[in-house]
Design an enzyme around this catalytic site. Structure first.
Site, mmCIF file in Angstrom:
data_model
loop_
_atom_site.group_PDB
_atom_site.id
_atom_site.type_symbol
_atom_site.label_atom_id
_atom_site.label_comp_id
_atom_site.label_asym_id
_atom_site.label_seq_id
_atom_site.Cartn_x
_atom_site.Cartn_y
_atom_site.Cartn_z
ATOM 1 N N CYS A 153 0.837 -1.204 0.000
ATOM 2 C CA CYS A 153 0.000 0.000 0.000
ATOM 3 C C CYS A 153 0.866 1.246 0.000
ATOM 4 O O CYS A 153 1.494 1.569 1.008
ATOM 5 C CB CYS A 153 -0.928 0.005 1.209
ATOM 6 S SG CYS A 153 -1.944 1.489 1.346
ATOM 7 N N CYS A 156 -0.443 3.959 2.412
ATOM 8 C CA CYS A 156 -0.171 3.639 3.818
ATOM 9 C C CYS A 156 1.297 3.842 4.183
ATOM 10 O O CYS A 156 1.616 4.407 5.236
ATOM 11 C CB CYS A 156 -0.549 2.185 4.110
ATOM 12 S SG CYS A 156 -2.235 1.744 3.707
ATOM 13 N N ASP A 157 2.203 3.366 3.338
ATOM 14 C CA ASP A 157 3.616 3.284 3.718
ATOM 15 C C ASP A 157 4.554 4.166 2.902
ATOM 16 O O ASP A 157 5.757 4.185 3.167
ATOM 17 C CB ASP A 157 4.091 1.824 3.587
ATOM 18 C CG ASP A 157 3.295 0.879 4.466
ATOM 19 O OD1 ASP A 157 2.793 1.340 5.513
ATOM 20 O OD2 ASP A 157 3.174 -0.309 4.119
#
Length: 208
Positions: A153, A156-157
């Site tokens: 992701c 997300c990261d």
């Protein structure tokens, strides 16, 4: 000639499932969406029953640091965050259970869901919050470096890879979208595809 079978009267009765439970609200899945639904349903006095599914807590349980969710100024790990959501849902009366929904019948007003092929839940309302599963390459080291260089992701990261060189594997819309997001954070983004052309829609192919 065939000899008639000696059938007793009790054997003529049709067996019906006895393991049936009636509930107002059934929630399938225990990720952020499932627990959010559970909190609202419980506060509305619907006495929700939740079945966690194959991965209790959802994909966030495989994430290390979560820093883009409100309410955690110092960040939080995925497993801790999901445990907090579970406690909050249970505080309002959500009945959280382990089990898998294996069959469904939505043909009537009262919905029927089979749990682990052994129990039937008859629910007035069913919330399906089964989420998604990240698609990895299947390499042995993917598990070893999950959260430490391997991610599924970008949103997300991506923050953790600022200024670095990264690679995105895939040639579809999802890969193109992830690569474009990372392009705003990373020094260089490599898009690795199996063929000599992208499968992504023209919209993503023409984004610069």
């Amino acid at each position: 000639m065939f000899k008639p079978l000696d059938i007793k009267e009790d054997d003529r009765k049709v067996t019906t499932p006895t393991n049936v439970e009636k509930v107002k609200c059934l929630i399938i899945g225990s990720g952020p969406a499932g627990y959010t639904a559970a909190i609202y349903a419980a506060r509305a006095n619907l006495s929700p029953v939740m079945y966690e599914g194959l991965q209790p807590g959802g994909q966030l349980t495989t994430t290390t640091e979560v820093e883009n969710y409100p309410g955690y100024p110092e960040g939080v790990t995925g497993p801790v965050m999901m445990e907090d959501l579970k406690k909050q849902a249970q505080r309002f009366g959500t009945d959280v259970r382990w089990g898998m929904a294996t069959k469904a019948d939505f043909s009537s007003e009262i919905h029927k869901i089979w749990i682990d092929d052994s129990k039937i839940i008859e629910a007035e309302t069913v919330v399906i919050a089964t989420g998604a599963t990240a698609k990895y390459l299947g390499l042995p080291d993917e598990t070893k470096y999950a959260g430490g260089g391997v991610s599924a992701c970008a949103t997300c990261d991506g923050f953790f890879y600022r200024g670095k060189d990264v690679a995105v594997v895939g040639g579809g819309d999802t890969a193109a979208e992830e690569a474009m997001y990372l392009a705003g954070l990373c020094r260089k983004v490599y898009l690795i595809v199996r063929r000599n052309e992208l499968r992504a829609s023209k919209l993503w192919q023409n984004v610069h």
